[in-house]
Design a protein around this motif. Structure first.
Motif, short mmCIF file in Angstrom:
data_model
loop_
_atom_site.label_atom_id
_atom_site.label_comp_id
_atom_site.label_asym_id
_atom_site.label_seq_id
_atom_site.Cartn_x
_atom_site.Cartn_y
_atom_site.Cartn_z
N LEU A 8 32.84 48.73 49.67
CA LEU A 8 33.86 48.12 51.10
C LEU A 8 33.00 46.78 51.76
O LEU A 8 31.54 47.51 51.15
CB LEU A 8 33.85 49.59 51.79
N SER A 9 33.53 46.45 52.37
CA SER A 9 32.65 45.51 53.43
C SER A 9 32.53 45.72 54.97
O SER A 9 33.45 46.41 55.28
CB SER A 9 33.14 44.06 52.98
N VAL A 19 42.69 50.62 51.90
CA VAL A 19 41.65 49.75 52.59
C VAL A 19 42.01 48.64 53.08
O VAL A 19 42.46 48.25 52.29
CB VAL A 19 40.71 49.69 51.75
N ASN A 20 41.37 48.25 54.58
CA ASN A 20 42.67 47.38 55.04
C ASN A 20 44.33 47.23 54.95
O ASN A 20 44.72 46.12 54.19
CB ASN A 20 42.52 46.15 54.39
N ASP A 60 35.80 46.46 57.31
CA ASP A 60 36.76 47.13 56.35
C ASP A 60 37.09 47.66 57.27
O ASP A 60 36.60 48.95 57.76
CB ASP A 60 36.52 47.39 54.91
#
Length: 220
Positions: free
Chosen positions: A197-198, A187-188, A201
Motif C-alpha cells: 500500500l502507498s 485498494v483504490n 491509498d
C-alpha cells in the motif's frame, strides 16, 4: 484419501490447503518427530506433537528440517481448540512472502522471497472516511483488522469479517494481506488479495473505507 507428496514444502502444502478451503489432517514427520495439524476452510483448528501444542506445534511444523508429510482429506479434528487463519499464520511465521501487487489482485506463488526484518522508516496510520479527524495508528509490526474483538484494530461493521485483513510493516513498505474475508478487501476500488500500500491509498474492508497515511520515524 491419503496422499504422500514431496513436491512442496510443509509451508507450501498448508498454503494450498488453505487457499482451496480443504478439510483434513496433515501429518508431518521428520525422523522420530511427528506433528498433527487439522484444518478446515482455511483455518488451523488443532496442532500437536514434538512436545508442543497449539500455535507452537504449528509453527514448529513449518521449520522442521527435511520433513515429509501425509495429507488425509476430510478428517475431522478431535477437539478443534485453535482458530488460526492459515494465510495470517504463514505470513507471520513462515518464510514464503509475496513481493508485488497486481491490478487484478491475484498473485501466484511464483514470486517468493525470504522476509527481510529491518527497523521501519515510517509510522503508519489509517483515517476513516466517516471520521476524517481520527488517526488510527498501527502500533504493531503486524496488525489484524476485523470485526472480532480479538483483532488488533476492531472495525464494528457487520459487512467486515471477523478477521478481515492483515497490515504488515516491512522494509519495502506497508503490506496488506486479505484473510479470506467474506466481502473482500479493495485498494483504490480494485479487489486485491495481497500487495503493498502507498501513502494516500484508499483501503476498503467491504463497505468500510480508510485512507492510508504515514509519518517519518524520528530517530534519536
Amino acid at each position: 484419501m491419503s496422499l504422500e507428496n514431496q513436491l512442496f514444502t510443509v509451508e507450501e502444502a498448508l498454503i494450498r490447503i488453505g487457499e482451496n478451503h480443504l478439510q483434513g489432517h496433515l501429518l508431518i514427520r521428520a525422523g522420530s518427530e511427528k506433528i498433527d495439524i487439522y484444518v478446515r476452510d482455511g483455518i488451523i483448528l488443532e496442532a500437536s506433537g514434538a512436545g508442543r501444542h497449539g500455535k507452537d506445534a504449528a509453527e514448529k511444523a513449518l521449520h522442521i528440517a527435511h520433513a515429509t508429510y501425509t495429507w488425509e482429506r476430510g478428517v475431522q479434528p478431535p477437539s478443534g481448540d485453535l482458530d488460526l487463519n492459515i494465510r495470517e499464520f504463514i505470513h507471520k511465521f513462515g518464510s514464503i512472502h509475496r513481493d508485488r501487487i497486481a491490478q487484478t489482485g491475484r498473485l501466484g506463488l511464483g514470486s517468493v522471497l525470504v522476509r527481510e526484518e529491518v527497523e521501519p522508516k515510517y509510522k503508519y496510520f489509517l483515517v476513516p472516511d466517516t471520521q476524517p479527524t481520527v488517526k488510527l495508528y498501527l502500533t504493531k509490526i503486524a496488525t489484524v483488522l476485523g470485526r472480532n474483538q480479538s483483532s488488533d484494530l476492531v472495525v464494528d461493521d457487520r459487512d467486515v469479517s471477523r478477521r478481515h485483513c492483515l497490515l504488515d510493516i516491512q522494509a519495502r513498505g506497508l503490506f496488506m494481506l486479505d484473510l479470506n474475508s467474506m466481502n473482500g478487501t479493495y485498494v483504490n476500488g480494485i479487489l486485491v488479495t495481497d500487495g503493498y500500500l502507498s501513502h494516500g491509498d484508499k483501503l476498503e474492508l467491504g463497505p468500510y473505507p480508510l485512507t492510508v497515511n504515514r509519518e517519518a520515524v524520528k530517530r534519536g
